[in-house]
Design a protein around this motif. Structure first.
Motif, PDB file in Angstrom:
ATOM      1  N   ALA A 115      61.222  86.827  28.597  1.00 48.81           N
ATOM      2  CA  ALA A 115      60.433  86.026  29.532  1.00 48.81           C
ATOM      3  C   ALA A 115      61.215  85.712  30.806  1.00 48.81           C
ATOM      4  CB  ALA A 115      60.001  84.725  28.856  1.00 48.81           C
ATOM      5  N   VAL A 116      60.502  85.704  31.919  1.00 58.77           N
ATOM      6  CA  VAL A 116      61.064  85.358  33.223  1.00 58.77           C
ATOM      7  C   VAL A 116      60.081  84.430  33.920  1.00 58.77           C
ATOM      8  CG1 VAL A 116      61.785  86.228  35.484  1.00 58.77           C
ATOM      9  CG2 VAL A 116      62.319  87.532  33.416  1.00 58.77           C
ATOM     10  N   ALA A 117      60.585  83.351  34.492  1.00 57.41           N
ATOM     11  CA  ALA A 117      59.725  82.359  35.142  1.00 57.41           C
ATOM     12  C   ALA A 117      60.134  82.213  36.602  1.00 57.41           C
ATOM     13  CB  ALA A 117      59.830  81.014  34.433  1.00 57.41           C
ATOM     14  N   GLY A 118      59.336  82.819  37.491  1.00 60.86           N
ATOM     15  CA  GLY A 118      59.646  82.730  38.904  1.00 60.86           C
ATOM     16  C   GLY A 118      60.988  83.328  39.267  1.00 60.86           C
ATOM     17  N   GLY A 119      61.405  84.372  38.551  1.00 61.73           N
ATOM     18  CA  GLY A 119      62.693  85.008  38.778  1.00 61.73           C
ATOM     19  C   GLY A 119      63.799  84.479  37.911  1.00 61.73           C
ATOM     20  N   LEU A 120      63.654  83.261  37.394  1.00 64.71           N
ATOM     21  CA  LEU A 120      64.625  82.692  36.458  1.00 64.71           C
ATOM     22  C   LEU A 120      64.335  83.166  35.048  1.00 64.71           C
ATOM     23  CD1 LEU A 120      64.719  78.938  37.571  1.00 64.71           C
ATOM     24  CD2 LEU A 120      66.599  80.574  37.786  1.00 64.71           C
ATOM     25  N   LYS A 121      65.365  83.197  34.201  1.00 64.02           N
ATOM     26  CA  LYS A 121      65.130  83.527  32.798  1.00 64.02           C
ATOM     27  C   LYS A 121      64.301  82.435  32.151  1.00 64.02           C
ATOM     28  CE  LYS A 121      65.543  86.013  29.117  1.00 64.02           C
ATOM     29  NZ  LYS A 121      64.376  85.343  28.509  1.00 64.02           N
ATOM     30  N   GLY A 122      63.205  82.823  31.552  1.00 62.09           N
ATOM     31  CA  GLY A 122      62.343  81.898  30.832  1.00 62.09           C
ATOM     32  C   GLY A 122      62.574  82.008  29.342  1.00 62.09           C
ATOM     33  N   GLY A 123      61.591  81.576  28.561  1.00 60.96           N
ATOM     34  CA  GLY A 123      61.741  81.642  27.113  1.00 60.96           C
ATOM     35  C   GLY A 123      60.771  80.745  26.390  1.00 60.96           C
ATOM     36  N   ILE A 124      61.144  80.425  25.158  1.00 62.69           N
ATOM     37  CA  ILE A 124      60.355  79.560  24.280  1.00 62.69           C
ATOM     38  C   ILE A 124      60.802  78.119  24.459  1.00 62.69           C
ATOM     39  CG2 ILE A 124      59.934  78.927  21.865  1.00 62.69           C
ATOM     40  CD1 ILE A 124      58.475  81.432  22.446  1.00 62.69           C
ATOM     41  N   GLY A 125      59.829  77.211  24.488  1.00 61.57           N
ATOM     42  CA  GLY A 125      60.118  75.780  24.480  1.00 61.57           C
ATOM     43  C   GLY A 125      59.112  75.061  23.606  1.00 61.57           C
ATOM     44  N   THR A 126      59.497  73.935  23.047  1.00 62.17           N
ATOM     45  CA  THR A 126      58.584  73.188  22.186  1.00 62.17           C
ATOM     46  C   THR A 126      58.829  71.699  22.322  1.00 62.17           C
ATOM     47  OG1 THR A 126      57.695  73.033  19.922  1.00 62.17           O
ATOM     48  CG2 THR A 126      60.088  73.285  20.146  1.00 62.17           C
ATOM     49  N   ALA A 127      57.793  70.896  22.060  1.00 63.13           N
ATOM     50  CA  ALA A 127      57.883  69.438  22.191  1.00 63.13           C
ATOM     51  C   ALA A 127      56.801  68.806  21.329  1.00 63.13           C
ATOM     52  CB  ALA A 127      57.713  69.019  23.652  1.00 63.13           C
ATOM     53  N   SER A 128      56.966  67.510  21.022  1.00 60.36           N
ATOM     54  CA  SER A 128      55.962  66.812  20.213  1.00 60.36           C
ATOM     55  C   SER A 128      55.965  65.330  20.541  1.00 60.36           C
ATOM     56  CB  SER A 128      56.231  67.011  18.721  1.00 60.36           C
ATOM     57  OG  SER A 128      57.399  66.307  18.334  1.00 60.36           O
ATOM     58  N   LEU A 168      54.014  74.443  21.796  1.00 63.38           N
ATOM     59  CA  LEU A 168      54.990  75.515  21.901  1.00 63.38           C
ATOM     60  C   LEU A 168      54.547  76.425  23.031  1.00 63.38           C
ATOM     61  CD1 LEU A 168      56.903  77.449  19.273  1.00 63.38           C
ATOM     62  CD2 LEU A 168      55.451  78.774  20.820  1.00 63.38           C
ATOM     63  N   VAL A 169      55.479  76.790  23.916  1.00 65.53           N
ATOM     64  CA  VAL A 169      55.122  77.634  25.062  1.00 65.53           C
ATOM     65  C   VAL A 169      56.032  78.846  25.148  1.00 65.53           C
ATOM     66  CG1 VAL A 169      54.312  75.638  26.384  1.00 65.53           C
ATOM     67  CG2 VAL A 169      56.636  76.495  26.735  1.00 65.53           C
ATOM     68  N   VAL A 170      55.513  79.886  25.791  1.00 65.98           N
ATOM     69  CA  VAL A 170      56.313  81.004  26.265  1.00 65.98           C
ATOM     70  C   VAL A 170      56.273  80.920  27.786  1.00 65.98           C
ATOM     71  CG1 VAL A 170      56.745  83.478  26.193  1.00 65.98           C
ATOM     72  CG2 VAL A 170      55.504  82.379  24.313  1.00 65.98           C
ATOM     73  N   ALA A 171      57.358  80.477  28.397  1.00 66.87           N
ATOM     74  CA  ALA A 171      57.416  80.299  29.849  1.00 66.87           C
ATOM     75  C   ALA A 171      57.776  81.629  30.503  1.00 66.87           C
ATOM     76  CB  ALA A 171      58.434  79.224  30.208  1.00 66.87           C
ATOM     77  N   ASN A 172      56.782  82.262  31.108  1.00 66.11           N
ATOM     78  CA  ASN A 172      56.946  83.609  31.669  1.00 66.11           C
ATOM     79  C   ASN A 172      56.056  83.722  32.902  1.00 66.11           C
ATOM     80  OD1 ASN A 172      57.980  86.431  31.324  1.00 66.11           O
ATOM     81  ND2 ASN A 172      55.800  86.886  31.123  1.00 66.11           N
ATOM     82  N   ALA A 173      56.247  82.829  33.865  1.00 61.65           N
ATOM     83  CA  ALA A 173      55.298  82.648  34.956  1.00 61.65           C
ATOM     84  C   ALA A 173      55.626  83.476  36.178  1.00 61.65           C
ATOM     85  CB  ALA A 173      55.260  81.176  35.344  1.00 61.65           C
ATOM     86  N   LEU A 220      54.576  90.545  37.298  1.00 59.30           N
ATOM     87  CA  LEU A 220      53.546  90.563  36.252  1.00 59.30           C
ATOM     88  C   LEU A 220      54.052  89.699  35.107  1.00 59.30           C
ATOM     89  CD1 LEU A 220      52.903  94.409  36.353  1.00 59.30           C
ATOM     90  CD2 LEU A 220      51.488  92.627  37.392  1.00 59.30           C
ATOM     91  N   ASN A 221      53.387  88.606  34.846  1.00 60.90           N
ATOM     92  CA  ASN A 221      53.962  87.621  33.940  1.00 60.90           C
ATOM     93  C   ASN A 221      52.963  87.106  32.915  1.00 60.90           C
ATOM     94  OD1 ASN A 221      55.788  87.690  36.419  1.00 60.90           O
ATOM     95  ND2 ASN A 221      56.973  86.455  35.001  1.00 60.90           N
ATOM     96  N   THR A 222      52.753  85.813  32.818  1.00 59.80           N
ATOM     97  CA  THR A 222      51.856  85.098  31.897  1.00 59.80           C
ATOM     98  C   THR A 222      52.628  84.016  31.144  1.00 59.80           C
ATOM     99  OG1 THR A 222      50.207  86.832  31.508  1.00 59.80           O
ATOM    100  CG2 THR A 222      50.479  85.226  29.772  1.00 59.80           C
ATOM    101  N   THR A 223      52.087  82.819  31.141  1.00 58.24           N
ATOM    102  CA  THR A 223      52.607  81.738  30.310  1.00 58.24           C
ATOM    103  C   THR A 223      51.594  81.451  29.205  1.00 58.24           C
ATOM    104  OG1 THR A 223      53.903  80.756  32.103  1.00 58.24           O
ATOM    105  CG2 THR A 223      53.318  79.315  30.264  1.00 58.24           C
ATOM    106  N   LEU A 224      52.086  81.361  27.989  1.00 63.75           N
ATOM    107  CA  LEU A 224      51.243  81.123  26.826  1.00 63.75           C
ATOM    108  C   LEU A 224      51.626  79.803  26.173  1.00 63.75           C
ATOM    109  CD1 LEU A 224      51.541  84.652  25.153  1.00 63.75           C
ATOM    110  CD2 LEU A 224      49.813  83.888  26.810  1.00 63.75           C
ATOM    111  N   ALA A 225      50.655  79.157  25.520  1.00 64.05           N
ATOM    112  CA  ALA A 225      50.951  77.908  24.817  1.00 64.05           C
ATOM    113  C   ALA A 225      50.065  77.766  23.592  1.00 64.05           C
ATOM    114  CB  ALA A 225      50.763  76.703  25.737  1.00 64.05           C
ATOM    115  N   VAL A 226      50.627  77.109  22.587  1.00 63.46           N
ATOM    116  CA  VAL A 226      49.863  76.648  21.422  1.00 63.46           C
ATOM    117  C   VAL A 226      50.058  75.147  21.338  1.00 63.46           C
ATOM    118  CG1 VAL A 226      49.557  76.740  18.930  1.00 63.46           C
ATOM    119  CG2 VAL A 226      50.176  78.817  20.183  1.00 63.46           C
ATOM    120  N   ALA A 257      62.058  75.118  27.752  1.00 62.47           N
ATOM    121  CA  ALA A 257      62.259  76.566  27.643  1.00 62.47           C
ATOM    122  C   ALA A 257      63.211  77.061  28.723  1.00 62.47           C
ATOM    123  CB  ALA A 257      60.915  77.281  27.761  1.00 62.47           C
ATOM    124  N   VAL A 258      63.005  76.600  29.944  1.00 64.75           N
ATOM    125  CA  VAL A 258      63.839  77.043  31.060  1.00 64.75           C
ATOM    126  C   VAL A 258      65.269  76.527  30.907  1.00 64.75           C
ATOM    127  CG1 VAL A 258      64.148  76.883  33.561  1.00 64.75           C
ATOM    128  CG2 VAL A 258      61.861  77.241  32.606  1.00 64.75           C
TER     129      VAL A 258
END
Length: 339
Positions: free
Chosen positions: A161-174, A186-191, A237-243, A316-317
């Motif tokens: 995953a890459v977010a705006g040129g920065l390395k992105g990834g998985i993040g989670t919170a509750s 839970l997100v995949v930060a890939n914007a 070409l990216n995409t951010t996903l979340a559950v 994630a970032v």
């Protein structure tokens, strides 16, 4: 985060009772992709989805429309590999079928059809091998690895995953709400958009808790990030996903509303968002039963979804580690700005 919310000690989507998360990575030195699966507790979860990006890659999302027959699901798959990576859902289906989980279509326990909604992010070629992408074996491996401990950063679907040129990834919170409901994201930060304010270098998702980088640090970071973007070789070409998951007793239309309001968290942490080169998608899962929530408590659940998605993107970032390889250079936020 609103005053009506309290962060859970583990700060993970698996704080919602019964949920498990598994990550798997595509093998190979030039592979930079993977799959993440969110497993709902038996007997399954009410589910909904809201797709707002202009370039989505999804599977079985139409089944989640409240007008359609599927009432509940057992798992959601988030995967790299663009549309190719949706094959990972087949491995998750097989794993669930072996356990008798799915929509019962016959009198025997094994006669089930698992409905496994999935969405993908674009990460093709980021490790150097265009064909290194998830398949059914990756999806099965993610199921086998599922547990309550959720690794963050460059793992699973966030591996490339890459977010705006920065390395992105998985993040989670509750969080835990006053009504007793737990909500997790839970997100995949890939914007395609940026997670960083270009004027200050602060992460958008930190909101009022910002410690601004020194101007000279921001200037140097902006220069390095600009160079990395210029040398990327591919369009954004990216995409951010979340559950977003909760143990609140939501109906299917309420779950769909939760998926929609949770997109607000995406808009807080990424700017611009929902672009034509994004496939931004949010799934909502609910496992609660019993008396319906009051309108006031439902509003708190809806607000929590947005808050948690924004916080999970930031986590994630911050958890991501930079990558410098044959597929490109993707620096991490901490690498550029420190802690």
């Amino acid at each position: 985060m609103a005053d009506t919310q309290k962060a859970h000690a583990a700060d993970s989507i698996t704080d919602v009772p019964g949920f498990l998360v598994g990550h798997a990575r595509v093998p190979g030195e030039r592979a930079l992709s993977g799959t993440t699966v969110v497993l709902a507790p038996a007997p399954s979860a009410v589910a909904a989805v809201d797709v707002r990006g202009g370039g989505p890659g999804t599977r079985e999302t139409d089944a989640l429309d409240p007008r359609n027959v599927v009432e509940r699901i057992d798992a959601v798959v988030l995967t790299g590999g663009s549309a190719y990576g949706l094959d990972a859902a087949g491995g998750v289906m097989a794993w669930l079928e072996e356990r008798g989980r799915g929509v019962r279509v016959g009198p025997e326990a094994h006669q089930v059809v698992p409905v496994v909604p999935a969405a993908c992010v674009f990460d093709l070629g980021r490790g150097g091998d265009w064909r290194a992408r998830p398949d059914a074996a990756t999806g099965r491996a993610a199921c086998e690895a599922a547990g309550t401990e959720v690794a963050q950063g460059g793992v699973g679907a966030g591996t490339g995953a890459v977010a705006g040129g920065l390395k992105g990834g998985i993040g989670t919170a509750s969080t835990v709400l006053p009504c007793g409901a737990t909500v997790g994201a839970l997100v995949v930060a890939n914007a395609a958009g940026s997670v960083v304010d270009p004027a200050t270098g602060a992460l958008y998702g930190l909101s009022g808790r910002v410690a601004y980088p020194a101007p000279e640090v921001h200037e140097a970071a902006s220069k390095r990030l600009g160079e990395a973007r210029a040398n990327a070789g591919l369009p954004p070409l990216n995409t951010t996903l979340a559950v977003v998951a909760t143990d609140a007793p939501l109906t299917r239309p309420q779950a769909q509303k939760l998926a929609g309001t949770s997109h607000d968290g995406l808009a807080r942490a990424v700017r611009p968002v929902h672009l034509m080169h994004d496939g931004d998608t949010v799934f909502a899962l609910a496992t609660g039963s019993g008396e319906p929530l009051s309108p006031a408590d439902l509003n708190l659940v809806l607000a929590a979804g947005a808050d948690l998605v924004a916080r999970a993107i930031t986590k994630a970032v911050l958890a991501a580690e930079g990558v410098d390889g044959p597929g490109g250079t993707f620096p991490s936020y901490r690498e550029l700005y420190g802690s």
